[in-house]
Scaffold this motif. Structure first.
Motif, mmCIF file in Angstrom:
data_model
loop_
_atom_site.group_PDB
_atom_site.id
_atom_site.type_symbol
_atom_site.label_atom_id
_atom_site.label_comp_id
_atom_site.label_asym_id
_atom_site.label_seq_id
_atom_site.Cartn_x
_atom_site.Cartn_y
_atom_site.Cartn_z
ATOM 1 N N VAL A 48 0.674 -1.016 0.551
ATOM 2 C CA VAL A 48 0.444 0.190 -0.263
ATOM 3 C C VAL A 48 1.006 0.970 -0.149
ATOM 4 C CG1 VAL A 48 -1.932 1.370 1.415
ATOM 5 C CG2 VAL A 48 -2.067 -1.144 0.907
ATOM 6 N N THR A 49 2.153 0.684 0.492
ATOM 7 C CA THR A 49 2.355 2.285 0.692
ATOM 8 C C THR A 49 4.281 1.907 -0.543
ATOM 9 O OG1 THR A 49 4.242 0.675 2.637
ATOM 10 C CG2 THR A 49 2.858 2.216 3.249
ATOM 11 N N GLY A 50 3.634 0.879 -1.297
ATOM 12 C CA GLY A 50 4.947 1.308 -2.318
ATOM 13 C C GLY A 50 4.429 2.276 -3.428
ATOM 14 N N ASP A 51 4.794 2.231 -4.782
ATOM 15 C CA ASP A 51 4.741 2.690 -6.093
ATOM 16 C C ASP A 51 3.925 2.876 -6.270
ATOM 17 O OD1 ASP A 51 4.497 0.714 -6.671
ATOM 18 O OD2 ASP A 51 5.996 0.274 -8.519
ATOM 19 N N TRP A 52 2.485 3.257 -5.643
ATOM 20 C CA TRP A 52 1.156 3.610 -6.558
ATOM 21 C C TRP A 52 1.478 5.413 -6.255
ATOM 22 C CZ3 TRP A 52 -1.358 -0.286 -8.537
ATOM 23 C CH2 TRP A 52 -0.920 -1.579 -7.717
ATOM 24 N N THR A 53 1.011 5.638 -7.716
ATOM 25 C CA THR A 53 0.707 6.851 -7.479
ATOM 26 C C THR A 53 -0.644 7.519 -7.404
ATOM 27 O OG1 THR A 53 2.094 6.999 -9.679
ATOM 28 C CG2 THR A 53 0.399 8.632 -9.784
ATOM 29 N N ALA A 54 -0.379 8.738 -6.051
ATOM 30 C CA ALA A 54 -1.956 9.340 -5.046
ATOM 31 C C ALA A 54 -1.882 10.104 -5.281
ATOM 32 C CB ALA A 54 -0.977 9.281 -3.616
ATOM 33 N N GLU A 55 -3.133 10.361 -5.751
ATOM 34 C CA GLU A 55 -4.069 11.981 -6.033
ATOM 35 C C GLU A 55 -4.950 12.086 -5.878
ATOM 36 O OE1 GLU A 55 -6.437 12.740 -10.016
ATOM 37 O OE2 GLU A 55 -5.258 11.144 -10.749
ATOM 38 N N ALA A 56 -5.281 13.732 -4.998
ATOM 39 C CA ALA A 56 -5.835 14.126 -3.977
ATOM 40 C C ALA A 56 -7.377 14.193 -4.867
ATOM 41 C CB ALA A 56 -5.261 14.895 -3.549
ATOM 42 N N THR A 57 -7.956 14.389 -4.297
ATOM 43 C CA THR A 57 -9.000 14.891 -5.012
ATOM 44 C C THR A 57 -9.943 15.502 -3.574
ATOM 45 O OG1 THR A 57 -10.888 13.222 -4.675
ATOM 46 C CG2 THR A 57 -9.553 13.103 -6.899
ATOM 47 N N GLU A 58 -10.869 16.652 -3.773
ATOM 48 C CA GLU A 58 -11.558 17.230 -2.861
ATOM 49 C C GLU A 58 -12.429 15.905 -2.215
ATOM 50 O OE1 GLU A 58 -15.557 20.032 -2.842
ATOM 51 O OE2 GLU A 58 -14.107 20.115 -4.573
ATOM 52 N N ASN A 59 -12.683 15.335 -2.512
ATOM 53 C CA ASN A 59 -13.151 14.896 -1.033
ATOM 54 C C ASN A 59 -12.348 13.282 -1.136
ATOM 55 O OD1 ASN A 59 -15.622 16.115 -0.842
ATOM 56 N ND2 ASN A 59 -16.523 14.826 -2.794
ATOM 57 N N SER A 60 -11.802 12.343 -1.466
ATOM 58 C CA SER A 60 -10.309 11.450 -1.592
ATOM 59 C C SER A 60 -9.297 11.733 -1.322
ATOM 60 C CB SER A 60 -11.441 10.026 -2.375
ATOM 61 O OG SER A 60 -11.769 10.241 -3.734
ATOM 62 N N LEU A 61 -8.561 10.400 -1.745
ATOM 63 C CA LEU A 61 -7.318 10.034 -2.407
ATOM 64 C C LEU A 61 -7.647 8.773 -3.139
ATOM 65 C CD1 LEU A 61 -4.148 10.290 -2.112
ATOM 66 C CD2 LEU A 61 -4.639 8.317 0.229
ATOM 67 N N LEU A 62 -6.807 8.658 -4.519
ATOM 68 C CA LEU A 62 -6.972 7.947 -5.211
ATOM 69 C C LEU A 62 -5.263 7.681 -5.029
ATOM 70 C CD1 LEU A 62 -8.586 9.332 -8.141
ATOM 71 C CD2 LEU A 62 -9.758 8.121 -6.732
ATOM 72 N N LEU A 63 -4.748 5.649 -5.367
ATOM 73 C CA LEU A 63 -3.992 5.717 -5.922
ATOM 74 C C LEU A 63 -4.020 4.832 -7.498
ATOM 75 C CD1 LEU A 63 -3.402 3.555 -2.722
ATOM 76 C CD2 LEU A 63 -2.390 6.056 -3.159
ATOM 77 N N ARG A 64 -3.456 5.163 -7.837
ATOM 78 C CA ARG A 64 -3.235 5.020 -9.218
ATOM 79 C C ARG A 64 -1.945 3.640 -9.726
ATOM 80 N NH1 ARG A 64 -6.406 7.011 -13.042
ATOM 81 N NH2 ARG A 64 -7.703 9.060 -11.746
ATOM 82 N N CYS A 65 -2.838 3.012 -10.523
ATOM 83 C CA CYS A 65 -1.260 1.862 -10.724
ATOM 84 C C CYS A 65 -0.392 2.857 -11.697
ATOM 85 C CB CYS A 65 -1.722 0.949 -11.637
ATOM 86 S SG CYS A 65 -0.226 -0.558 -12.279
ATOM 87 N N PRO A 66 0.929 2.753 -11.432
ATOM 88 C CA PRO A 66 1.858 3.218 -12.027
ATOM 89 C C PRO A 66 2.348 2.848 -13.932
ATOM 90 C CG PRO A 66 3.831 2.083 -10.087
ATOM 91 C CD PRO A 66 1.715 1.557 -9.951
ATOM 92 N N ASP A 67 1.575 1.937 -13.564
ATOM 93 C CA ASP A 67 2.499 1.184 -15.414
ATOM 94 C C ASP A 67 0.877 1.379 -15.819
ATOM 95 O OD1 ASP A 67 4.461 -0.392 -14.107
ATOM 96 O OD2 ASP A 67 3.602 -2.179 -13.689
ATOM 97 N N CYS A 68 -0.121 1.200 -15.361
ATOM 98 C CA CYS A 68 -1.419 1.984 -16.982
ATOM 99 C C CYS A 68 -2.189 2.644 -16.150
ATOM 100 C CB CYS A 68 -1.810 0.051 -16.457
ATOM 101 S SG CYS A 68 -2.750 -0.695 -15.510
ATOM 102 N N ASP A 69 -1.886 3.184 -15.153
ATOM 103 C CA ASP A 69 -2.584 4.783 -14.420
ATOM 104 C C ASP A 69 -4.317 4.595 -13.927
ATOM 105 O OD1 ASP A 69 -2.794 7.192 -13.738
ATOM 106 O OD2 ASP A 69 -4.219 7.731 -15.709
ATOM 107 N N THR A 70 -4.686 3.072 -13.629
ATOM 108 C CA THR A 70 -5.755 1.861 -13.599
ATOM 109 C C THR A 70 -5.845 2.567 -11.955
ATOM 110 O OG1 THR A 70 -5.586 0.564 -14.771
ATOM 111 C CG2 THR A 70 -7.026 0.428 -13.044
ATOM 112 N N VAL A 71 -7.136 3.417 -10.963
ATOM 113 C CA VAL A 71 -7.412 3.200 -9.987
ATOM 114 C C VAL A 71 -7.604 1.719 -8.620
ATOM 115 C CG1 VAL A 71 -9.066 4.168 -7.895
ATOM 116 C CG2 VAL A 71 -8.743 5.809 -10.381
ATOM 117 N N VAL A 72 -6.835 1.873 -8.301
ATOM 118 C CA VAL A 72 -6.859 0.213 -7.309
ATOM 119 C C VAL A 72 -7.275 0.576 -6.501
ATOM 120 C CG1 VAL A 72 -4.475 -0.571 -8.981
ATOM 121 C CG2 VAL A 72 -4.269 0.196 -6.426
#
Length: 64
Positions: free
Chosen positions: A37-61
């Motif tokens: 969970v604390t690995g290489d996922w790309t974190a994206e903060a939105t107004e109401n949540s935090l999205l973790l995206r795959c660094p390879d294909c950009d899918t929200v996981v």
């Protein structure tokens, strides 16, 4: 007449399965990428949540 052989095993006799993954691993459903969970996922903060995206294909996981 047929004979029957009975074999017994005990849970103590066998080794537990190897632990190869952490319980805190995430998996990308699209490409199979895996990391902690604390690995290489790309974190994206939105107004109401935090999205973790795959660094390879950009899918929200995960969405928090």
């Amino acid at each position: 007449m047929t004979s029957t052989e009975i074999y017994t095993t005990s849970a103590v006799d066998s080794d537990p399965p190897p632990q190869t993954r952490s319980k805190t691993s995430l998996f990308c459903p699209d490409c199979g990428h895996e990391s902690a969970v604390t690995g290489d996922w790309t974190a994206e903060a939105t107004e109401n949540s935090l999205l973790l995206r795959c660094p390879d294909c950009d899918t929200v996981v995960q969405q928090r």
